[in-house]
Enzyme design. Structure first.
Site, PDB file in Angstrom:
ATOM      1  N   ARG A 187      -5.346   5.499  -9.455  1.00 21.20           N
ATOM      2  CA  ARG A 187      -6.115   4.909  -8.249  1.00 21.20           C
ATOM      3  C   ARG A 187      -7.526   5.789  -8.454  1.00 21.20           C
ATOM      4  NH1 ARG A 187      -0.778   6.236  -6.970  1.00 21.20           N
ATOM      5  NH2 ARG A 187       0.372   4.894  -5.911  1.00 21.20           N
TER       6      ARG A 187
ATOM      7  N   HIS B 242     -10.270  -1.499  -7.296  1.00 18.49           N
ATOM      8  CA  HIS B 242      -8.449  -1.317  -7.287  1.00 18.49           C
ATOM      9  C   HIS B 242      -7.991  -2.517  -8.280  1.00 18.49           C
ATOM     10  CE1 HIS B 242      -4.765   0.221  -5.880  1.00 18.49           C
ATOM     11  NE2 HIS B 242      -4.546  -0.936  -5.654  1.00 18.49           N
TER      12      HIS B 242
ATOM     13  N   ARG C 226      -6.638  -1.295 -11.796  1.00 14.62           N
ATOM     14  CA  ARG C 226      -5.184  -0.832 -11.635  1.00 14.62           C
ATOM     15  C   ARG C 226      -4.211  -1.793 -11.707  1.00 14.62           C
ATOM     16  NH1 ARG C 226      -1.446   3.214  -9.847  1.00 14.62           N
ATOM     17  NH2 ARG C 226      -0.023   2.592  -8.100  1.00 14.62           N
TER      18      ARG C 226
ATOM     19  N   HIS D  59       5.232   4.860  -8.143  1.00 15.06           N
ATOM     20  CA  HIS D  59       5.747   4.616  -7.019  1.00 15.06           C
ATOM     21  C   HIS D  59       7.233   4.957  -6.941  1.00 15.06           C
ATOM     22  CE1 HIS D  59       2.909   1.655  -4.906  1.00 15.06           C
ATOM     23  NE2 HIS D  59       2.322   1.384  -6.255  1.00 15.06           N
TER      24      HIS D  59
ATOM     25  N   TYR E 154       4.916  -7.281 -10.556  1.00 14.84           N
ATOM     26  CA  TYR E 154       4.603  -7.050 -12.016  1.00 14.84           C
ATOM     27  C   TYR E 154       5.715  -7.926 -13.046  1.00 14.84           C
ATOM     28  CZ  TYR E 154       0.615  -4.582  -9.964  1.00 14.84           C
ATOM     29  OH  TYR E 154      -0.203  -4.171  -9.230  1.00 14.84           O
TER      30      TYR E 154
END
Length: 349
Positions: free
Chosen positions: A175, A281, A284, A307, A316
């Site tokens: 990030r 962003h 990422r 996460h 994803y």
């Protein structure tokens, strides 16, 4: 202490039924004192934010802004126990109709619901008037995924001091705040890893703070491909002080990296790379997609992304399920062709 009923009753029987219900609520400790809910929402909401322990500065800033801009203008003068489901429905529709983004409306709704949940716990109200199904769900538009060539075109087009930043954001799935807080000691070029232990937060007064990542899962070690390591070696030699605590990425004048000063370089690079509508962003997001396409499992994606829940990583893996369907379709065609050949041989044709 004697309290009057909220209304008069047509018959003595009706009054007795009401009184019996209230006595039962008191015995069951389910009675709500109407006087407690008479405090204004503006006062209660402000106290609610101030009393939250351990709020990150950016989160506190977000709550304050949502209260001031989107909640207080509608609910501020109402007593907490005067807010009804109809008020909440009308407020939400008014925001959406006036052009406030659905993501912002969802955040404001979640904050309102959280504040009023506490009011329920404080026995100020009997139930939460925020009863809109999925009212707090964010429906963000699909973000673009860059190709490898587009990523390197962007790295070629941006100011040289930010080239490694673009590549590390992509292939490390980092990030912005994690990159801005990155120090030389967090890089192990021999092991090809980057350790994420902090993140910057830019406040509206222009100050920048450094704190821990958003969650415990955000503290992680990410492996990097060799192609990024060579870029980092060149960057460290040219732009980074030798001290272990030196920030890896700095602005053109040697100050801490800020979004506001980086925007011009980013916009110019997008134009030079022939790209538009791409946010930082999205690098990422692109890197997470690359990791998924490389065969990462759900747990591996979660660890790499930082996460603690599966929700984001599953986005994803959805890409992989589409690719898997294409593989299955190809296998099906092979089977059909093989069966067709066997039928033709059996028929002697």
């Amino acid at each position: 202490m004697d309290r009057p009923a909220p209304e008069t009753f047509a018959t003595k029987r009706d009054a007795e039924v009401w009184l019996t219900k209230k006595e039962a609520e008191i015995i069951d400790e389910d009675w709500t004192n109407p006087d407690l809910g008479k405090v204004s929402f503006k006062e209660y909401g402000s106290d609610w934010v101030n009393e939250r322990p351990g709020l990150r500065p950016k989160t506190a800033q977000l709550y304050e802004g949502l209260l001031r801009i989107h909640l207080v203008p509608t609910f501020g003068d109402l007593a907490v126990n005067g807010i009804k489901p109809a008020h909440v429905r009308k407020w939400r529709k008014t925001l959406l109709d006036s052009g406030v983004g659905p993501v912002t409306v969802a955040k404001a709704y979640r904050l309102l619901k959280a504040i009023l949940n506490t009011a329920v716990e404080d026995r100020m109200i009997k139930e939460n008037p925020c009863q809109i199904k999925s009212g707090g769900k964010e429906e963000s538009p699909e973000r673009p995924t860059l190709t490898v060539r587009q990523v390197f075109a962007l790295a070629d087009a941006i100011e040289p001091r930010f080239r490694a930043l673009v590549l590390l954001a992509t292939f490390g799935s980092l990030r912005w705040g994690e990159l801005a807080a990155l120090q030389r000691r967090h890089l192990d070029l021999e092991a090809r890893t980057v350790k994420v232990v902090g993140s910057t937060t830019e406040l509206k007064d222009g100050s920048v703070t450094i704190g821990p990542p958003k969650s415990a899962a955000g503290r992680r070690t990410v492996a990097l491909p060799e192609i990024v390591i060579s870029e980092l070696r060149a960057h460290l030699d040219r732009y980074t002080d030798d001290r272990d605590g030196a920030f890896v990425f700095l602005g053109a004048k040697g100050a801490m990296l800020r979004r506001s000063t980086f925007t011009r370089a980013w916009t110019k690079a997008l134009k030079g790379a022939g790209l538009s509508g791409v946010h930082f962003h999205d690098l990422r997001h692109t890197g997470n997609t690359f990791a998924s396409q490389s065969g990462a499992t759900l747990r591996e994606l979660m660890n790499r992304m930082g996460h603690s829940t599966t929700r984001a990583a599953l986005i994803y893996l959805h890409t992989e399920s589409e690719r898997d369907r294409k593989i299955a379709d190809g296998m099906g065609r092979l089977a059909e062709e093989a069966l067709k050949d066997e039928d033709q041989e059996g028929s002697g044709t």
